[in-house]
Design a protein around this motif. Structure first.
Motif: not given
Length: 390
Positions: A209-212, A230-239
């Motif tokens: 859910f957080s990933l979405r 770009a920072r949000e995309i990094d967060q996507v990768q981590r999640l």
């Protein structure tokens, strides 16, 4: 460590009181090991003890199933090579079938002269003097135990029959206890899997859910604030990485229950023998080494089993093979699986072959830090070779 069954002296060398003492010691050991071993291992202990107790060259124990065969069949005095040559587990015919139907002890000077005897496979050892008794739990026949080719001259005696009948009564208790123990373990596994399913739903669902939401935020910021996107995309990768790790952990825990009951070697052997009985293809299994030495970490065991099942499925369903050989061995600190068939083969370097699961097998090998090699050519069969570090 499981308790080792004491090896009693041959029964022919003992008088009646001494043999009773030996029987008591052996049955006590059998009952003790049921707290630690699987049903099959308990059966092996029983057969080995009976063979020693009555000085028989060959001994076997069969537990029938509902399809006219045996759910378990263990023997003493026959090597792995002889088993491979003999072929699949016997069915409930001939003397074995008669004993299961009648439920009576059988003692013969020469089994080959009895009208209930039918035939043996070509590689089967020649049996002569024979002693068999049912293993009963009340009115239910749990199985049959039989001995053949007594080393002491003169064959089996009435005293031997009484002794084996007493031993079978103790064996019935051991088998029943072992079955109850395994069922208890199975219930524990079911409860644990239910718990893990709830954990999977709670933990992984929250991360997805957080990933979405994070992915949606990154998409909306791409034009107005590329740096923050770009920072949000990094967060996507981590999640995504965390969710993948959670899923892998759960998948490892949800490994097949038969691996816990029988271990990798026996599970593979049973699977191959089942295919051999159910399909026209001739399927054979061989293991080079001690079955206990094949135990590796959980991920590796599941990987070897699933890759073997996928390769066997391909050989049976797609390859049009007449023969399939499955070999498992321990080499240089690694577990090596080879599944080879003499089917029509294919070109592994051509466009991906749909339906063969090659990508899935390679992914499994990579996740287990192993390697997968597929050797095939049109008209030349296929060999799948998996190497998993132990």
């Amino acid at each position: 460590m499981p308790e080792r069954t004491p090896e009693p002296p041959p029964a022919g060398a003992c008088d009646a009181p001494a043999r009773d003492a030996v029987l008591h010691a052996v049955s006590s050991a059998v009952l003790a090991v049921t707290r630690h071993l699987s049903v099959r291992e308990v059966l092996q202990v029983i057969v080995r003890s009976a063979s020693r107790l009555l000085d028989a060259r060959y001994a076997a124990l069969g537990v029938p199933d509902d399809q006219g065969a045996f759910a378990e069949f263990v023997a003493e005095g026959i090597s792995e090579e002889q088993w491979e040559a003999i072929g699949p587990t016997p069915r409930q015919h001939g003397m074995l079938g008669a004993m299961l139907r009648d439920g009576d002890p059988v003692r013969l000077a020469d089994i080959r002269r009895d009208p209930r005897f039918e035939w043996w496979p070509r590689a089967h050892p020649v049996l002569k003097d024979f002693l068999g008794v049912p293993i009963r739990d009340g009115d239910q026949v749990l199985g049959i135990i039989f001995l053949s080719n007594k080393r002491t001259p003169g064959g089996f005696t009435a005293a031997d029959e009484d002794l084996l009948t007493m031993f079978a009564a103790h064996a019935a208790i051991a088998i029943t206890n072992a079955r109850l123990y395994e069922r208890g373990r199975e219930l524990t596994v079911i409860e644990e899997r239910t718990r893990m399913a709830h954990e999977l739903h709670d933990a992984v669902s929250q991360k997805l859910f957080s990933l979405r939401l994070t992915a949606q935020a990154a998409a909306s910021l791409l034009k107005t604030d590329p740096g923050r996107a770009a920072r949000e995309i990094d967060q996507v990768q981590r999640l995504a990485g965390e969710a993948l790790a959670e899923l892998r952990a759960v998948i490892v825990e949800l490994r097949p229950a038969e691996l816990d009951r029988h271990g990798l070697v026996e599970t593979l052997r049973k699977h191959v023998h089942l295919l051999d009985r159910l399909h026209p293809v001739s399927a054979r299994f061989a293991f080079d080494g001690d079955p206990s030495a094949a135990r590796v970490d959980v991920t590796a065991e599941v990987t070897v089993l699933r890759v073997a099942q996928e390769a066997l499925h391909n050989a049976v369903r797609h390859a049009e093979a007449a023969h399939v050989d499955v070999r498992l061995s321990r080499r240089d600190g690694a577990l090596v699986l080879e599944v080879g068939d003499d089917g029509k083969g294919f070109d592994p370097d051509a466009d991906p072959v749909k339906g063969l699961g090659l990508a899935s097998m390679r992914d499994r090998a990579e996740n287990a830090r192993g390697s997968l090699e597929v050797v095939s050519a049109p008209g030349a069969g296929t060999t799948v070779r998996l190497v998993v570090p132990a």
